[in-house]
Design an enzyme around this catalytic site. Structure first.
Site, PDB file in Angstrom:
ATOM      1  N   GLU A 149      24.202   9.941  18.102  1.00  0.00           N
ATOM      2  CA  GLU A 149      22.892   9.925  17.495  1.00  0.00           C
ATOM      3  C   GLU A 149      22.045   8.979  18.149  1.00  0.00           C
ATOM      4  O   GLU A 149      21.691   7.871  17.454  1.00  0.00           O
ATOM      5  CB  GLU A 149      22.883   9.733  15.994  1.00  0.00           C
ATOM      6  CG  GLU A 149      23.550  10.713  15.366  1.00  0.00           C
ATOM      7  CD  GLU A 149      23.513  10.660  13.710  1.00  0.00           C
ATOM      8  OE1 GLU A 149      23.123   9.492  13.257  1.00  0.00           O
ATOM      9  OE2 GLU A 149      24.062  11.569  12.953  1.00  0.00           O
ATOM     10  N   GLU A 201      28.711  16.635  12.962  1.00  0.00           N
ATOM     11  CA  GLU A 201      28.327  15.795  11.743  1.00  0.00           C
ATOM     12  C   GLU A 201      27.587  16.658  11.037  1.00  0.00           C
ATOM     13  O   GLU A 201      26.330  17.344  11.341  1.00  0.00           O
ATOM     14  CB  GLU A 201      27.825  14.546  11.642  1.00  0.00           C
ATOM     15  CG  GLU A 201      28.698  13.185  12.399  1.00  0.00           C
ATOM     16  CD  GLU A 201      28.024  12.095  12.333  1.00  0.00           C
ATOM     17  OE1 GLU A 201      26.918  11.668  11.344  1.00  0.00           O
ATOM     18  OE2 GLU A 201      28.227  11.238  12.994  1.00  0.00           O
ATOM     19  N   GLU A 224      22.192  41.406 -29.826  1.00  0.00           N
ATOM     20  CA  GLU A 224      22.384  40.392 -29.372  1.00  0.00           C
ATOM     21  C   GLU A 224      22.116  39.371 -30.575  1.00  0.00           C
ATOM     22  O   GLU A 224      21.277  38.600 -30.613  1.00  0.00           O
ATOM     23  CB  GLU A 224      21.558  39.708 -28.313  1.00  0.00           C
ATOM     24  CG  GLU A 224      21.619  40.541 -27.069  1.00  0.00           C
ATOM     25  CD  GLU A 224      20.895  40.107 -26.013  1.00  0.00           C
ATOM     26  OE1 GLU A 224      19.941  39.359 -26.068  1.00  0.00           O
ATOM     27  OE2 GLU A 224      20.962  40.694 -24.716  1.00  0.00           O
ATOM     28  N   GLU A 278      22.649  46.785 -21.910  1.00  0.00           N
ATOM     29  CA  GLU A 278      21.581  46.053 -21.038  1.00  0.00           C
ATOM     30  C   GLU A 278      22.152  45.304 -19.798  1.00  0.00           C
ATOM     31  O   GLU A 278      23.063  44.915 -20.279  1.00  0.00           O
ATOM     32  CB  GLU A 278      20.911  44.917 -22.031  1.00  0.00           C
ATOM     33  CG  GLU A 278      19.674  45.480 -23.030  1.00  0.00           C
ATOM     34  CD  GLU A 278      19.340  44.191 -23.753  1.00  0.00           C
ATOM     35  OE1 GLU A 278      19.060  43.279 -22.856  1.00  0.00           O
ATOM     36  OE2 GLU A 278      18.775  44.458 -24.942  1.00  0.00           O
TER      37      GLU A 278
END
Length: 1926
Positions: free
Chosen positions: A1063, A1271, A1536, A1747
């Site tokens: 780098e 990296e 539900e 559903e």
């Protein structure tokens, strides 16, 4: 005496040579041998000056094992000095060719026998080799029909392998023994004929193929059998036709009346005359006064040589004696008297035979301590196995997982019998952490892993014909993973953990358990034996017999030492024998494995050696402990005589029997004898033994045995009261075992040795254990090297800490520490782990490590490439990347891709020197700029930390190599510390210690098959060089080149991948621009450019140095690692933003890449911007330096590959910054930001899509260059081991890299994760963690512990990417005939007409008209206006071709006040008209009675919290049944109920919005909902079913839950709780037993009590209610949308909510595609899994999915590819559930028919297959593409296989236009084009047709390819297809 024998041999030679034509052996043969175990023992451990008995008969033959005893050369030389010419060597067919044939020889055995033969030849002794003496190979191939051929094959092998060393061959030495070994059904005569044929074939082969070797061949015959053999033509070959000389086995009684001439008269009948050799001479009753050796031999010669029969030589063992007064002096001689060898005097001498124990004890009794404890520097034999062990109940946990039944140890734990009330329920959690355990083994470099199989995990009840699939799968995964890591599995069938069900029947005291065990073993052999080749039947049965049934200290806790203990042992022995014989008969021929037993024993030393009774007691102790089991198996099939006599004596002394030792029948003895292929031995400590002080009649182990146990206070104590450190005891025990039991015939596997440390000790620095292993293993080495004991393995106990029975978790035996306080049970290596690895690597104890040979170039590095000189463009040609990707939808962008990387892909991890090494000033290292910086106050490091110690890698090399091996990485990228090698930065100061460290690291990597990738400079410049100006000093280029040159020269023979700079962009900016990094130069406008200029030139110089001086010899590659963030234009359609994004790429990546990879010069974008801004700043020249043409040419192409570091992305737009002060950042003229939706990390937000785009940009900008990602990783502030965010990061980033490789053709060659472990993260110090391994910086040892991300990364490496799991592969097929296809809606969501025609208010009317309850303040007063649009809705349904329609009825539309006081006929009439319209359209109604919309009038009196509502609901249901039941045949009571209770009365998100009683109200509501459902069901069942014939049930909703960490049992349990609290809350009472599930009841009760309540907050059903509720269903209605990742979360006890009771938190996987709803991620796999859960949990009820669907947000989205993907994936998973899993799925319903009011999100979330245009007053229903897709599935009843040709169902009928108002033509983005919806629709159809054709073609092609080759290799780089990932 020598003169005497010289005269004798001279005379004998004159007899033997007359007429001899055997020229090569013209001397008289005097033969000794063979080697026996007793002979070796007597030579090695002389007792006084006694002579050894050399008669070979009756002795155990020496089985060749390496190394050869060290004293053999001296012994052989002494024989040769005594006129011995030949030595007998007996080969072992079974040892050389274990399988019987030459296809798979034992290389170690071949080498061993060659060494033995070479030792004889070196001593000038001629080997006389016998091919077969005894013990045929254990192979079914040795049948009578092929025996002769196999023997001939074996003989050929031996002639070839040893013929150059052997002159005399004998095929058989004992025909009678060989006859007995052959299959018994044949007669003796036929078996003898077989042997004759085998001999004849061997004889002919030798003379046809190996005559050039000049040897002779014969067979040993009994002298008395000559006449018999000559009579039969079939056997005469043995005596005259197929022999080169006659070899005789001769016994002679000196006192016999029969003379020698009579005895040998038949020799004269053989024609032609043959030469005779006396192979074995046995003398009996020959007193010294009768004959001298000479006269005896002369009489033999006279008898044999009569009529010209020639004598070649004799066996002289009868006259040979050796004496040895010390190990260093062996003397052999031929006696001039027979006195020493007469049977009479020998018997007198041995009238009191010395036992094996006494002999072994006397060997060592007088050994000086210094000699005893002397450390042997030597190695173990080649092929020696090193390993570690565990036991199932010690480590597995998962005590009830996968249907496992309880074992006796589970019961023991539940009775709280273990210390600390510990249980083995979770233990070390190995059931879920098998992959982590194998990683630990790799780290150790273990070669064998001894583990046990849990009987009750395979057969929960101990018996049965149906093993647990989950249990079998667990062991399959473990075994396969071991083999994949090249680790040999050693499987133990029984390690003390009897199924409790069998114990309830009497356990090992019940004879039937033997049958059960044999059945269980037989199954294991069948299931695993194709991969497991080492089996242990029982592990330490003495412990179970003694402690389990004797003292009761172990499970099952029975205290009966006199009876039960012996009964148990008796049955264990019988079970073992039967199991061995079963394997031998049924599995050995195919599997070729070995079956043994592991026995434990202490060594016993007499307390008072001078007391014979103590000596006898010590021997008795061993027979009671070891011989109890070893003697029946390895000696004679019965208990030791000592043991039987002792028990008999004790019983006779007492008024009643003290002990009952069962007896074996003769048949059982035969079954037991020899029933083991090896003896496994466990040993931990030694004992001092004395005779019991008094004869007690109270039964106990010691009193029955008549001994008393003691320890020497000087012996070091361990944390265990029964283990003292006595290393020398193991050597003595091994010698005893070898002589008493194995006798050289059966190998010994040392299968258990170790010691514990206590909880209070240093849990990681186990120095005492290090010493223990060092000393004990060295004693084992002595036993092998100095005592010739055949030990084949050393297996340490234990791999890791575990549940240690009565001691619980207080005794830690593990090489790895397990933190039992953490739910993830992390494992951390102790020092002892590194010691064992060191011993394994050296195969013993060497002062120096063995120099490893250079490995092949395993990384398959690319060849050197040159850069192209393409001109720059602004923006660059790489702008096509933005054009290609920037307009992708989020769904397209993020959709996960499955595939693998190239076969030679390089997986690795990275680190850097300063960040991990520490030792900042150790061993002569010079300071670096980072040392100087971190030692300067106020430096800006967050936690004021330094890298002085860091991870201490300089001193922890073993730890680093351990974790690297565990990870399975192929490469390790690390950097060299310049100042560690050159302390002053120049080659005038080379630090040898630093060089040695890197040499050891590199060698260690290569020895571990890990490829080193070395960075020369990772920011840590020597401070001495900084003091002269650092990189601003031009001389640094030369100095860096000098440093690099030295590294190439020193390490380059092994390092093939070099990186010059890491780098450099960041280094030049942070160190010289912003000044935040050392050397802290703050010069942002000039210095970064100057430094980069120098760095580029320095890099080029080093590259050329390598290229010109080293490349040809070292063949490596060299580059530099560049860093970049992806730049995404804020507005991709705005050219200035695209140019800004490109400019950012050029200013960061191109700054270095453009000169090196392209033109030798900077990018034009940089030159232009910096030059212009410099001019505007009134500077004479640009601040960006320029290269000369010569420099450009020198720089261009100075990299062989492209190395990239990348972590994040930025959104970029153009900006005009201030001109002054000058700055590199401002020169770029752009602004950066991050999208707040991107996941946060400790430093930058994660934007994985940038990885793919960045790789594509590099490809476009720099060509098809090989790329290595050197990296990539993520920093987190939380140090926890459960780093799920890091897993998500790697998963998404690597997947984008995979897309770039597979889809875009990027030449990606490798990926390196940053970082191997937590380290010093520069200015963040130790506050940010990047490591796959956690490092404890508070601990001086800096222990490394794997995070869960480490396991994930290993999985990626193992799979070489992310292949599609087989269970996720798309399947073709159709659902069963009659399958129901439906779509659904709900009244409140679509009807509107909220006050029309007398409808009453519902709770949602009230809720939506309350502020801040609904998103965007939406209301459903009109919604889709379905109340007025029945015909439009029916048309929409017809578009879908569905057979059914599920809708709900508004309670308040029928009964405005909720009661039957008034029925609203207008409302009822709406539903009648709707149902009639449906039936007219041939669509069957599925009616939901209640879908969240309770009448407000009922809520005003308490709603579902008021128990009267049960009756109200029943009355409402009665109205529906009466008025609609004749037309409706499918009823759903409640939709539900979980949502009603949890969100309506818990969180308050749903109406009625109650949230202030979250710990009680939801449970009360749920209680009433269940009872209301039951009442409605009974009403229908009792009153209406008979007449109406319908079905009725309830719809349950549930997510599926996966454990966040599948290897964490707590997370697994949390996932189960999640589903039980959601789906099981209502399903369990109705579908199982009328009551709540135990998980809920236990959780809520315990938390209620902990909060101080007297009872559970969960209401209870009465027994009558349970009966009424249970079974109230006709089908299982099920709604499902998504999956979550669940993990355990402990809420405060004072917190009373459903969530807190559940104790679960949940997250979602970042790689799962999202939707318009925050809670809904697309996870099709979860659909199949939860359908299977319903099947298993509720006995496979008929299921209707009522559903399932997905939402989006935003515009109309007519081309809804996302929804198509969802439906296709989910419905396909349903198909798999039906076809493959046999789930009784009857129907599927998609949610929803059309966009509607989605509760608290209003109209924002759109689930509809039809778009509803709310801006149009007519509210038209416009079909989306998903509607057409779903219709095709309905018409096809699934997914027809395209390979079978076009299916009629795919021929779509003409579309029916829905009734709607005109809509404007909208534009649709389709494949990057803006099209009208009609054109897009047409294009989609075309694309769909092409896709079908493509799928058909692909299927056909796949079939053809699969047929032609099952092993087709993966696509090469050139074959990759650039197709879309969707």
């Amino acid at each position: 005496m020598e003169l005497f024998w010289s005269i004798v041999f001279t005379v004998l030679l004159s007899f033997s040579c007359r007429g001899s034509d055997w020229e090569s052996d013209s001397n008289f043969i005097s033969a000794a041998g063979p080697l026996t175990t007793d002979l070796l023992l007597s030579l090695q451990y002389p007792q006084g000056n006694q002579t050894s008995d050399f008669a070979a008969g009756g002795k155990d033959l020496y089985v060749c094992s390496q190394p050869l005893p060290a004293f053999l050369p001296e012994y052989f030389s002494s024989l040769r000095a005594s006129e011995i010419t030949h030595y007998k060597v007996f080969l072992s067919w079974a040892q050389l060719l274990p399988a019987g044939h030459s296809g798979d020889p034992d290389g170690n055995a071949v080498r061993c026998y060659r060494q033995l033969l070479e030792a004889l030849r070196a001593a000038q002794l001629q080997p006389m080799v016998v091919l077969h003496h005894q013990h045929l190979p254990a192979s079914s191939a040795l049948r009578s029909a092929v025996f002769a051929d196999l023997f001939a094959e074996y003989a050929t092998f031996a002639f070839h392998a040893f013929g150059d060393l052997v002159g005399v061959w004998l095929t058989f030495s004992d025909l009678e023994a060989a006859i007995r070994e052959l299959p018994q059904p044949e007669s003796r005569a036929s078996r003898l004929q077989l042997l004759t044929e085998a001999h004849r074939k061997a004889y002919e082969i030798y003379h046809q193929k190996y005559a050039a070797q000049g040897g002779k061949v014969s067979v040993v015959l009994q002298a008395e059998e000559i006449s018999e053999l000559l009579l039969e033509s079939s056997t005469s070959a043995l005596a005259k036709d197929s022999i080169d000389f006659l070899s005789l086995d001769l016994s002679y009684e000196c006192q016999s009346e029969m003379s020698l001439p009579e005895k040998l008269s038949k020799l004269q009948t053989i024609e032609p005359k043959v030469k005779v050799f006396i192979f074995t001479l046995r003398l009996q009753d020959c007193p010294s006064s009768r004959k001298s050796p000479a006269s005896l031999l002369f009489s033999f010669i006279e008898a044999i040589n009569k009529d010209q029969v020639l004598t070649l030589g004799f066996d002289v063992n009868a006259f040979l004696n050796c004496s040895s007064t010390s190990k260093k002096s062996i003397s052999c001689f031929l006696t001039d008297s027979l006195a020493l060898q007469t049977d009479h005097e020998r018997a007198a001498r041995n009238s009191a035979p010395v036992s094996t124990y006494q002999r072994v004890w006397e060997m060592f009794a007088h050994q000086p301590r210094a000699e005893r404890d002397a450390f042997l520097q030597d190695t173990f034999p080649q092929g020696f196995l090193w390993g570690v062990s565990t036991g199932a109940f010690n480590v597995e946990g998962g005590w009830a997982e996968g249907g496992r039944g309880p074992s006796v140890w589970d019961q023991f734990g539940h009775l709280k019998a273990a210390q600390g009330q510990a249980t083995p329920e979770v233990a070390s959690d190995s059931y879920y952490k098998w992959a982590s355990d194998v990683a630990l083994l790799r780290g150790l470099r273990a070669q064998v892993y001894k583990f046990s199989i849990s009987w009750s995990r395979i057969f929960p009840m101990g018996r049965g014909s149906s093993p647990s699939p989950q249990g079998v799968a667990y062991y399959n995964k473990l075994i396969d993973s071991l083999l994949d890591s090249h680790i040999e599995p050693m499987a133990t069938l029984f390690h003390w953990d009897l199924p409790q069900a069998l114990q309830d029947e009497g356990g090992w005291q019940n004879e039937s358990v033997v049958d059960a065990f044999v059945d269980y073993a037989a199954f294991c052999f069948s299931a695993f034996g194709n991969r497991v080749k080492l089996w242990v039947t029982f592990h330490e049965p003495w412990v179970m017999s003694y402690a389990g049934y004797g003292t009761g200290q172990h499970a099952p806790g029975i205290s009966d030492p006199g009876i039960a203990s012996f009964q148990v042992a008796h049955l264990v022995l019988k079970a073992h024998a039967r199991t061995w014989h079963h394997y031998n008969s049924h599995h050995r021929p195919q599997q070729q494995g070995r079956v043994g037993i592991v026995l434990n024993s202490d060594w016993a030393e007499p307390l008072s050696p001078e007391r014979p009774e103590d000596l006898a007691a010590s021997e008795r102790f061993l027979h009671f402990m070891l011989g109890w089991f070893a003697h029946p198996i390895f000696v004679d099939g019965d208990y030791p005589a000592t043991m039987k006599a002792q028990i008999q004596q004790r019983n006779e002394q007492c008024p009643s029997p003290v002990a009952q030792l069962p007896e074996f029948t003769d048949t059982e003895k035969q079954l037991l004898k020899g029933s083991a292929d090896f003896l496994g031995l466990s040993h931990y400590t030694s004992r001092l033994i004395s005779k019991a002080p008094e004869d007690s009649c109270i039964p106990s182990y010691d009193t029955i045995g008549g001994f008393s146990q003691h320890t020497d206070p000087a012996w070091p104590q361990t944390s265990s009261p029964w283990i003292r450190v006595v290393p020398w005891g193991i050597r003595r025990l091994l010698q005893f075992v070898s002589l008493e039991y194995t006798k050289g015939k059966v190998p010994i596997y040392l299968a258990g040795n170790g010691m514990p440390i206590g909880e209070s000790e240093n849990l990681l620095s186990d120095s005492l254990r290090v010493d223990y292993f060092n000393q004990y293993i060295n004693e084992v080495l002595k036993a092998i090297k100095e005592d010739s004991v055949d030990v084949r393995s050393y297996i340490a106990r234990s791999l890791m800490d575990g549940f240690e029975g009565p001691a619980g978790y207080s005794q830690r035996f593990g090489l790895y520490h397990v933190n039992f306080n953490e739910s993830s049970k992390p494992r951390t290596p102790r020092k002892s782990a590194f010691l064992l690895t060191s011993i394994i690597e050296k195969n013993g104890f060497l002062t120096k490590a063995v120099k490893q040979p250079l490995p092949p170039n395993s990384a398959h590095l690319p060849s050197k490439t040159r850069a192209s000189a393409l001109p720059s463009e602004v923006p660059s040609k790489a702008k096509v990347v933005w054009e290609k990707f920037s307009n992708q939808t989020k769904f397209e962008r993020d959709l996960f891709y499955h595939g693998t990387f190239r076969d030679d892909f390089l997986w690795g991890v990275s680190s850097s020197a300063y960040q991990i090494e520490g030792a900042w000033d150790a061993d002569g290292k010079g300071p670096s700029i980072w040392d100087n910086f971190t030692h300067t106050p106020g430096n800006g490091v967050t936690d004021n930390s330094t890298g002085d110690i860091a991870c201490d890698s300089y001193n922890q090399l073993d730890a680093d190599l351990n974790v690297l091996r565990a990870l399975k990485v192929k490469a390790y990228r690390f950097s060299l510390s310049w100042s560690r090698i050159f302390p002053t930065g120049t080659n005038s100061s080379i630090n040898s210690h630093g060089v040695d460290y890197y040499n050891r690291l590199i060698d260690g990597l290569l020895a571990s098959d890990i490829f080193p990738m070395v960075t020369l400079f990772h920011w840590d410049l020597p401070q001495a060089l900084q003091d002269i100006g650092g990189w601003e000093n031009p001389s640094l280029i030369d100095l860096f080149d000098s440093y690099a040159d030295y590294c190439f020269q020193t390490f380059g023979d092994r390092v093939k991948f070099w990186i010059t700079f890491n780098e450099p962009t960041y280094y030049s900016w942070w160190s010289y621009g912003s000044g935040t990094f050392p050397p802290n130069v703050n010069d942002p406008g000039w210095a970064p450019y100057r430094i980069s200029h120098a760095l580029i030139k320095a890099h080029a110089r080093v590259y050329h140095t390598y290229d010109e001086k080293y490349r040809q010899s070292q063949n490596g590659v060299i580059s530099l690692s560049l860093v970049a963030q992806w730049a995404e234009p804020k507005s991709p359609d705005v050219l200035r933003d695209v140019e800004a994004a490109d400019r950012k790429m050029q200013f960061t990546l191109g700054w270095y890449a453009h000169p090196i990879f392209k033109t030798g010069d900077y990018p034009d974008a940089m030159k232009w911007k910096v030059g212009n801004r410099s001019e505007l700043q009134h500077l004479a020249t640009s601040r960006l330096p320029s290269f000369t043409e010569e420099e450009k040419s020198y720089i261009r192409g100075t990299a062989d590959v492209f190395c990239l570091n990348t972590y994040s992305s930025k959104i970029v737009q153009h900006k005009t910054p201030a001109l002054n002060p000058p700055s590199y950042e401002d020169d770029q003229e752009l602004a950066e930001e991050e999208d707040t939706s991107w996941p946060t990390t400790a430093m930058n937000r994660a934007a994985s899509f940038g990885m793919r785009r960045l790789l594509n940009w590099i490809k476009e900008e720099y060509g098809d260059i090989p790329i290595y990602i050197t990296e990539n990783g993520v920093g987190l502030t939380n140090p926890r081991l459960e780093d799920i965010d890091r897993i998500f990061y790697y998963k998404t980033y690597i997947n984008e890299a995979l897309k770039a490789y597979r889809l875009d053709g990027v030449n990606l060659r490798g990926y390196f994760a940053w970082s191997l472990m937590d380290n010093f993260e520069w200015l963040q110090g130790y506050t940010i963690k990047f490591g796959l391994y956690h490092v404890d910086f508070e601990n001086v040892n800096r222990p490394r512990t794997a995070r869960i991300s480490a396991s994930y990364y290993t999985e990626l490496i193992t799979n070489n990417g992310m292949p599609l799991p087989s269970e996720d592969e798309f399947v073709y097929g159709q659902f069963p005939e009659g399958f129901v296809w439906s779509t659904s809606t709900a009244a409140f969501q679509i009807e509107g007409a909220w006050r029309a025609d007398g409808k009453g208010l519902g709770i949602w009317d009230t809720f939506t008209h309350t502020r801040l309850k609904i998103e965007n303040d939406d209301i459903a007063d009109v919604a889709c206006d379905s109340y007025h649009k029945i015909s439009e809705d029916v048309v929409a349904l017809q578009n879908l071709a569905v057979t059914h329609y599920r809708f709900s009825i508004s309670w308040s539309r029928i009964l405005p006040d909720g009661t039957t006081n008034y029925i609203n006929e207008a409302g009822l009439n709406y539903y009648v008209r709707l149902i009639d319209a449906l039936l007219a359209a041939n669509i069957k109604p599925q009616v939901t009675m209640y879908h969240f919309d309770l009448p407000q009038a009922l809520q005003d009196v308490g709603g579902w919290e008021n128990e009267t509502i049960v009756q109200r609901f029943k009355e409402y249901a009665d109205v529906l049944f009466q008025r609609l039941g004749d037309k409706v045949k499918f009823w759903i009571t409640l939709n539900e109920p979980f949502v009603v209770a949890y969100h309506g009365y818990g969180t308050g998100l749903y109406a009625p919005g109650i949230y202030f009683r979250p710990g009680t109200a939801p449970y009360i509501v749920g209680h009433n909902l269940i009872k209301a459902h039951a009442e409605a069901w009974h009403l229908y069942n009792d009153v209406y079913r008979a007449s109406q014939g319908g079905v009725i049930s309830i719809t349950i909703s549930s997510d599926w839950a996966e454990p966040r960490d599948p290897s964490n049992q707590e997370d697994v349990e949390a996932a189960k709780r999640y589903v039980q609290f959601m789906g099981g809350w209502f399903a369990h009472p109705i579908f199982k037993n009328g009551d709540y599930n135990e998980v809920m009841k236990t959780q809520i009760r315990e938390r209620s009590l902990a909060a101080g309540l007297n009872e559970s907050r969960l209401p209870e059903f009465t027994e009558s209610e349970k009966r009424r509720i249970n079974g109230t269903y006709d089908f299982f209605g099920f709604n499902h949308y998504t999956t979550v990742l669940a993990y355990n979360f402990n809420y405060p006890s004072i917190m009373s909510t459903v969530d807190a009771d559940r104790g679960v938190a949940s997250i979602v996987d970042r790689s799962w595609p999202g939707s318009g709803s925050y809670w809904l991620k697309m996870t099709p796999f979860g659909f199949r899994r939860i359908l299977n859960w319903i099947k298993e949990e509720y006995n496979n009820p008929p299921i209707y999915v009522t559903e399932n669907g997905v939402s989006h947000r935003g515009d109309s989205y007519l081309n809804d590819t996302t929804r198509i993907y969802y439906l296709r994936s989910y419905i396909n998973e349903a198909l798999k559930a039906v076809q493959q899993d046999k789930v009784d799925l009857r129907g599927y319903t998609v949610w929803t028919l059309m966009d509607n009011f989605e509760w608290y999100t209003g109209f924002s979330d759109k689930f509809g297959l039809h778009f509803v245009n709310y801006s149009d007053p007519s509210l038209p229903r416009i079909p989306r593409e998903s509607a057409k897709f779903y219709a095709s599935i309905v018409r096809c009843n699934g997914f027809p296989d395209p390979a079978e040709g076009p299916h009629p169902c795919l021929l779509q009928p003409e579309d029916t236009d829905p009734t709607m108002s005109p809509v404007s033509q909208e534009e649709v983005q389709f494949l990057g084009l803006s099209l009208g919806s009609t054109e897009a629709e047409t294009a989609l159809y075309v694309l769909f047709s092409l896709m079908l054709l493509g799928v058909c073609g692909l299927a056909f092609l796949s079939y053809a390819l699969c047929k032609s080759s099952k092993q087709r290799k993966k696509l090469s780089q050139q074959e990759l297809s650039p197709v879309s990932s969707f």
